[in-house]
Design a protein around this motif. Structure first.
Motif, mmCIF file in Angstrom:
data_model
loop_
_atom_site.group_PDB
_atom_site.id
_atom_site.type_symbol
_atom_site.label_atom_id
_atom_site.label_comp_id
_atom_site.label_asym_id
_atom_site.label_seq_id
_atom_site.Cartn_x
_atom_site.Cartn_y
_atom_site.Cartn_z
ATOM 1 N N ASP A 1 -8.133 -76.421 -35.881
ATOM 2 C CA ASP A 1 -7.583 -75.301 -36.651
ATOM 3 C C ASP A 1 -7.742 -73.967 -35.938
ATOM 4 N N TRP A 2 -8.821 -73.837 -35.143
ATOM 5 C CA TRP A 2 -9.122 -72.523 -34.580
ATOM 6 C C TRP A 2 -9.125 -72.493 -33.056
ATOM 7 N N LEU A 3 -8.976 -73.647 -32.403
ATOM 8 C CA LEU A 3 -9.043 -73.663 -30.943
ATOM 9 C C LEU A 3 -8.003 -74.624 -30.370
ATOM 10 N N SER A 4 -6.765 -74.450 -30.793
ATOM 11 C CA SER A 4 -5.687 -75.305 -30.316
ATOM 12 C C SER A 4 -4.742 -74.467 -29.466
ATOM 13 N N PHE A 5 -4.251 -75.049 -28.366
ATOM 14 C CA PHE A 5 -3.424 -74.301 -27.418
ATOM 15 C C PHE A 5 -2.044 -74.934 -27.287
ATOM 16 N N PRO A 6 -0.992 -74.136 -27.311
ATOM 17 C CA PRO A 6 0.368 -74.667 -27.151
ATOM 18 C C PRO A 6 0.523 -75.498 -25.878
ATOM 19 N N SER A 7 -0.156 -75.068 -24.813
ATOM 20 C CA SER A 7 -0.067 -75.791 -23.549
ATOM 21 C C SER A 7 -0.643 -77.208 -23.687
ATOM 22 N N GLY A 8 -1.723 -77.332 -24.445
ATOM 23 C CA GLY A 8 -2.318 -78.644 -24.667
ATOM 24 C C GLY A 8 -1.380 -79.562 -25.426
ATOM 25 N N LYS A 9 -0.695 -79.011 -26.434
ATOM 26 C CA LYS A 9 0.278 -79.807 -27.194
ATOM 27 C C LYS A 9 1.430 -80.226 -26.294
ATOM 28 N N ARG A 10 1.842 -79.332 -25.401
ATOM 29 C CA ARG A 10 2.922 -79.648 -24.472
ATOM 30 C C ARG A 10 2.530 -80.811 -23.550
#
Length: 255
Positions: free
Chosen positions: A234-243
């Motif tokens: 919830d507080w430490l998620s990165f768009p690059s990681g999802k990509r």
């Protein structure tokens, strides 16, 4: 886990589990033609080593693919461009990377300084592997953030005796022979720009492609080591990681 259980304990655990799974696919309801191994960081090292060990086996179903997420694949050179550029970048500092691999090998880090400066492997051994582990094999665009070539240092017999297993492909898969790599399954490799292990992945990508293995490569220009681990937080998620994760999933779906 190391250091309580040193190399090759983790490798043997993963190999035994994979072999058991492949022997009992019917029990698990799994299609023998669709088994893939995957690992991130040290797990990428283990997945690569298991894939290599199983590559020539005729008594088991062949792996369909391997997915290696920012894997650590060698311990000969901790002064490659990515190690120099990202030496102080979280979550994996250069010194910690060397510390961890020594803990895995010996259960201690008594030769950390030698490993960091490159005086843990004899020059003739380094030259033997230089065709595979060399900054010359890293594309120039990955050196623009800074890279200073290092003078080759020799080492004492005493030091090499403690770390000579770094030359074993089960510990450092980047050092496997071409005849092994040629039998590997289709591969997905993810690398991150701000990661000391970036060049391990780039060097392995080149070796696989040079040996006719199909490689799908995903490079996260704004990624750092461990970025996928925070996916869904919830507080430490990165768009690059999802990509990066989306790319791995799309690779799986394409098989």
């Amino acid at each position: 886990l190391a250091p309580e259980h040193k190399y090759p304990a983790a490798y043997e655990d993963c190999l035994n589990a994979t072999q058991h799974f492949l022997h009992h696919l019917e029990h698990y309801g799994v299609d023998p033609a669709r088994v893939t191994v995957c690992g991130d960081s040290a797990g990428g090292n283990l997945a690569a080593a298991v894939s290599q060990t199983l590559a020539g086996r005729s008594d088991l179903p062949k792996l369909r693919a391997q997915i290696l997420l920012y894997p650590g694949l060698q311990a000969l050179d901790f002064n490659l461009p990515s190690y120099q550029q990202n030496r102080g970048v979280p979550l994996l500092f250069r010194e910690r990377a060397a510390f961890y691999v020594l803990q895995y090998l010996n259960g201690n880090a008594t030769n950390l300084e030698e490993v960091l400066e490159g005086s843990h492997i004899p020059i003739d051994v380094k030259l033997n592997y230089q065709k595979w582990v060399s900054p010359d094999n890293i594309p120039e665009k990955f050196k623009v953030r800074g890279y200073k070539p290092r003078v080759l240092l020799d080492c004492t017999t005493e030091v090499f005796e403690k770390v000579k297993r770094f030359c074993e492909p089960n510990l450092c898969p980047l050092l496997a022979e071409d005849t092994v790599l040629q039998q590997l399954p289709e591969s997905f490799i993810l690398t991150c720009e701000y990661d000391v292990l970036r060049d391990d992945g780039l060097l392995y990508k080149k070796r696989l492609e040079d040996n006719g293995v199909r490689v799908t490569w995903c490079h996260l220009e704004d990624g750092f080591h461990g970025i996928i681990n925070s996916f869904g937080s919830d507080w430490l998620s990165f768009p690059s990681g999802k990509r990066g994760l989306d790319n791995a999933i799309n690779f799986l779906k394409s098989l």
